[in-house]
Design a protein around this motif. Structure first.
Motif, PDB file in Angstrom:
ATOM      1  N   LEU A  29       0.953  -1.334  -0.056  1.00 40.19           N
ATOM      2  CA  LEU A  29      -0.133   0.073   0.104  1.00 40.19           C
ATOM      3  C   LEU A  29       0.806   1.237  -0.033  1.00 40.19           C
ATOM      4  CD1 LEU A  29      -2.686  -1.169   2.375  1.00 40.19           C
ATOM      5  CD2 LEU A  29      -3.321  -0.469   0.184  1.00 40.19           C
ATOM      6  N   THR A  30       1.921   1.087   0.889  1.00 38.78           N
ATOM      7  CA  THR A  30       2.867   2.343   0.612  1.00 38.78           C
ATOM      8  C   THR A  30       3.352   2.539  -0.836  1.00 38.78           C
ATOM      9  OG1 THR A  30       3.635   1.997   3.175  1.00 38.78           O
ATOM     10  CG2 THR A  30       4.948   3.148   1.567  1.00 38.78           C
ATOM     11  N   ALA A  31       3.729   1.388  -1.362  1.00 36.50           N
ATOM     12  CA  ALA A  31       4.471   1.440  -2.587  1.00 36.50           C
ATOM     13  C   ALA A  31       3.406   2.073  -3.570  1.00 36.50           C
ATOM     14  CB  ALA A  31       5.031   0.109  -2.933  1.00 36.50           C
ATOM     15  N   LEU A  32       2.119   1.640  -3.630  1.00 45.88           N
ATOM     16  CA  LEU A  32       1.244   1.981  -4.651  1.00 45.88           C
ATOM     17  C   LEU A  32       0.767   3.542  -4.452  1.00 45.88           C
ATOM     18  CD1 LEU A  32      -1.408  -0.809  -4.094  1.00 45.88           C
ATOM     19  CD2 LEU A  32      -0.684   0.088  -6.243  1.00 45.88           C
ATOM     20  N   THR A  33       0.871   3.898  -3.251  1.00 50.01           N
ATOM     21  CA  THR A  33       0.321   5.225  -2.955  1.00 50.01           C
ATOM     22  C   THR A  33       1.326   6.635  -2.718  1.00 50.01           C
ATOM     23  OG1 THR A  33       0.017   5.102  -0.622  1.00 50.01           O
ATOM     24  CG2 THR A  33      -1.701   4.396  -2.098  1.00 50.01           C
ATOM     25  N   ALA A  34       2.725   5.946  -2.785  1.00 51.47           N
ATOM     26  CA  ALA A  34       3.811   6.863  -2.337  1.00 51.47           C
ATOM     27  C   ALA A  34       4.102   7.990  -3.574  1.00 51.47           C
ATOM     28  CB  ALA A  34       5.106   6.050  -2.138  1.00 51.47           C
ATOM     29  N   GLY A  35       4.263   9.141  -2.998  1.00 51.79           N
ATOM     30  CA  GLY A  35       4.841  10.332  -4.122  1.00 51.79           C
ATOM     31  C   GLY A  35       6.063  10.366  -4.473  1.00 51.79           C
ATOM     32  N   PRO A 171       7.556   5.279   9.230  1.00 52.58           N
ATOM     33  CA  PRO A 171       7.098   4.739  10.513  1.00 52.58           C
ATOM     34  C   PRO A 171       5.588   4.329  10.512  1.00 52.58           C
ATOM     35  CG  PRO A 171       7.633   6.936  10.561  1.00 52.58           C
ATOM     36  CD  PRO A 171       7.919   6.666   9.368  1.00 52.58           C
ATOM     37  N   ASP A 172       4.701   5.148   9.660  1.00 53.68           N
ATOM     38  CA  ASP A 172       3.445   4.901   9.724  1.00 53.68           C
ATOM     39  C   ASP A 172       2.721   4.047   8.626  1.00 53.68           C
ATOM     40  OD1 ASP A 172       4.152   6.703   7.653  1.00 53.68           O
ATOM     41  OD2 ASP A 172       2.293   7.902   7.981  1.00 53.68           O
ATOM     42  N   ALA A 173       3.691   2.879   8.292  1.00 53.19           N
ATOM     43  CA  ALA A 173       3.161   1.948   7.096  1.00 53.19           C
ATOM     44  C   ALA A 173       1.778   1.458   7.484  1.00 53.19           C
ATOM     45  CB  ALA A 173       4.228   1.067   6.941  1.00 53.19           C
ATOM     46  N   ALA A 174       1.501   1.081   8.964  1.00 53.26           N
ATOM     47  CA  ALA A 174       0.262   0.508   9.061  1.00 53.26           C
ATOM     48  C   ALA A 174      -0.976   1.275   8.881  1.00 53.26           C
ATOM     49  CB  ALA A 174       0.317   0.088  10.727  1.00 53.26           C
ATOM     50  N   THR A 175      -0.591   2.564   8.377  1.00 52.19           N
ATOM     51  CA  THR A 175      -2.085   3.503   7.839  1.00 52.19           C
ATOM     52  C   THR A 175      -2.096   3.886   6.674  1.00 52.19           C
ATOM     53  OG1 THR A 175      -1.198   5.563   8.977  1.00 52.19           O
ATOM     54  CG2 THR A 175      -2.258   4.081  10.507  1.00 52.19           C
TER      55      THR A 175
END
Length: 302
Positions: A29-35, A171-175
């Protein structure tokens, strides 16, 4: 079997049965949404960043060894292998255990998904990054994803080494992904995921019962799932559907469902509901009815 974004529900089936599957979902999800800024920061956190040639060689060897160890995660294709007839082994129990623990995909197919699909040409931030930045960010994300995917077989020190560069930057990958656009039914889908994530023991029992009630109907669930996946593909909403399914993995884990629940149909039922709501504007009534049925039964007046 290779993973793909268009069949994210299949990836989800593996993730909900892996010890750290939720963490894999968080990384994806981080990879999909990272800018661009986040990907640049991830690249800066890479172990190879600023390393000389000898150091990069050592790191490459360690990464390769970690992936060799990750190959020890049980695979569904090995179901029943090594179980001798008449050896006093309960074959049914072995098959059930394999279904709970064995994965459809592999660590290498997960890494390929991340590098080629998630961080592929359709990622909106990548065109604005230099090639070396993209590669180093992908290295950090891939290490974290593989480390979590194989958490059940990797030594703790190896897991930490793979995950720490990612955790140090995010650090906030869980959200991550919680505020993503999930298509026309975003408000309803967010409500469903929130309800599922908050289920207690009684709520989990009600969901299991809703799933069990539909087993005898023998409706074409697989065909309806395929129809929704195809609709996502042709409409250019594959990444949206994958995001929704990964958020569902997170909700499934937060609800306290187990690997046994995932293997017994509770995940497939939730994945179908998510598939229907995300792509509902492009599906016919029959497919919608099949996929939404567990949620309809769960929320029906009693």
């Amino acid at each position: 079997m290779p993973y793909s974004l268009v069949s994210a529900a299949t990836l989800g089936f593996d993730l909900v049965r892996l010890p750290a599957g939720r963490t894999v979902a968080d990384v994806l999800l981080t990879a999909l949404t990272a800018g661009p800024a986040e990907l640049t920061a991830l690249a800066g956190g890479a172990r190879s960043h600023g390393a000389d040639r000898e150091q990069r060689s050592v790191l490459a060897v360690r990464a390769r060894r970690a992936r060799e160890m990750a190959a020890a995660v049980p695979q569904l294709r090995s179901v029943g292998q090594g179980t001798a007839d008449g050896a006093g082994v309960d074959r049914t129990a072995v098959l059930v255990a394999q279904l709970e623990q064995g994965t459809i995909g592999t660590a290498s197919s997960l890494e390929r998904l991340l590098r080629e699909d998630v961080l592929g040409p359709e990622h909106p931030a990548l065109p604005r990054l230099a090639d070396d930045t993209r590669e180093q960010a992908a290295d950090v994300l891939a290490d974290a994803a593989v480390g979590a995917w194989a958490a059940g077989v990797l030594p703790p020190l190896v897991r930490r080494e793979l995950h720490q560069p990612f955790a140090g930057v995010i650090p906030d990958a869980a959200t991550r992904g919680a505020d993503a656009d999930l298509g026309p039914a975003t408000p309803e889908l967010r409500t469903v995921l929130a309800v599922v994530a908050a289920l207690d023991a009684r709520g989990r029992d009600r969901w299991r019962a809703a799933v069990d009630e539909g087993r005898a109907e023998q409706r074409p669930w697989a065909a309806a799932m395929h129809e929704a996946s195809w609709a996502a593909h042709v409409s250019g909403r594959t990444r949206t559907l994958a995001t929704a399914q990964l958020l569902a993995v997170r909700a499934f884990a937060d609800a306290g469902f187990t690997a046994s629940d995932g293997a017994a149909g509770s995940w497939n039922a939730l994945a179908g509901v998510v598939q229907a709501m995300t792509m509902g504007d492009l599906l016919d009534g029959s497919a919608l009815g099949v996929l939404r049925a567990p949620w309809t039964r769960l929320t029906a007046p009693r």
